[in-house]
Design a protein around this motif. Structure first.
Motif, mmCIF file in Angstrom:
data_model
loop_
_atom_site.group_PDB
_atom_site.id
_atom_site.type_symbol
_atom_site.label_atom_id
_atom_site.label_comp_id
_atom_site.label_asym_id
_atom_site.label_seq_id
_atom_site.Cartn_x
_atom_site.Cartn_y
_atom_site.Cartn_z
ATOM 1 N N THR A 1 23.691 9.753 56.116
ATOM 2 C CA THR A 1 22.137 10.848 55.036
ATOM 3 C C THR A 1 21.201 10.228 54.624
ATOM 4 N N THR A 2 21.808 8.850 53.972
ATOM 5 C CA THR A 2 20.114 8.472 53.696
ATOM 6 C C THR A 2 19.553 7.904 54.390
ATOM 7 N N VAL B 1 23.740 17.786 62.132
ATOM 8 C CA VAL B 1 22.152 17.134 61.317
ATOM 9 C C VAL B 1 21.125 17.009 61.641
ATOM 10 N N ASP B 2 20.145 17.800 61.158
ATOM 11 C CA ASP B 2 18.210 18.082 61.887
ATOM 12 C C ASP B 2 17.356 17.088 61.260
ATOM 13 N N THR C 1 18.683 9.197 57.464
ATOM 14 C CA THR C 1 18.021 10.290 57.998
ATOM 15 C C THR C 1 17.066 11.457 56.963
ATOM 16 N N ASP C 2 15.928 12.200 57.842
ATOM 17 C CA ASP C 2 15.061 12.799 56.567
ATOM 18 C C ASP C 2 14.914 13.966 57.009
ATOM 19 N N GLY C 3 15.995 14.971 57.424
ATOM 20 C CA GLY C 3 16.314 16.764 57.143
ATOM 21 C C GLY C 3 17.842 16.422 56.850
ATOM 22 N N PRO C 4 18.244 17.783 56.505
ATOM 23 C CA PRO C 4 19.744 18.473 55.979
ATOM 24 C C PRO C 4 20.072 18.016 57.209
ATOM 25 N N VAL C 5 21.522 17.940 56.860
ATOM 26 C CA VAL C 5 22.750 18.048 56.570
ATOM 27 C C VAL C 5 23.938 18.738 56.269
ATOM 28 N N ARG C 6 24.620 18.890 57.105
ATOM 29 C CA ARG C 6 26.156 20.026 56.720
ATOM 30 C C ARG C 6 26.950 19.461 57.487
ATOM 31 N N ARG C 7 27.991 20.125 57.184
ATOM 32 C CA ARG C 7 29.767 19.774 56.735
ATOM 33 C C ARG C 7 30.064 20.935 57.141
#
Length: 81
Positions: free
Chosen positions: A7-8, A27-28, A10-16
């Motif tokens: 997650t660090t 992951v966007d 990537t720039d986009g939001p991450v949802r689980r």
């Protein structure tokens, strides 16, 4: 899934999302038309131009399915039965 480093990077939001018999990670990456995803020996690999991101699946994970559409990576992992 080990998300801290991923997650660090990537720039986009991450949802689980957790379900009784599976989990899903979204992951966007944004509107990247040339990004591709592959699953090799329990590692999800996303290649976007010169950038590469890797995410290790948890030990003992069952079947995993990956795809990327409109810049959103989806990883679906079934619980090991």
């Amino acid at each position: 899934m080990k998300l801290d480093r991923f997650t660090t990077e990537t720039d986009g939001p991450v949802r689980r999302y957790e379900y009784d018999d599976s989990s899903m990670l979204a992951v966007d990456f944004g509107p990247r038309h040339d990004a591709s995803v592959d699953l090799v020996d329990g590692t999800v690999i996303v290649v976007d131009g010169d950038d590469q991101y890797e995410l290790e699946l948890p030990q003992g994970a069952g079947d995993a399915h990956t795809f990327i559409k409109n810049g959103v990576l989806t990883v679906e992992v079934e619980a090991d039965q």
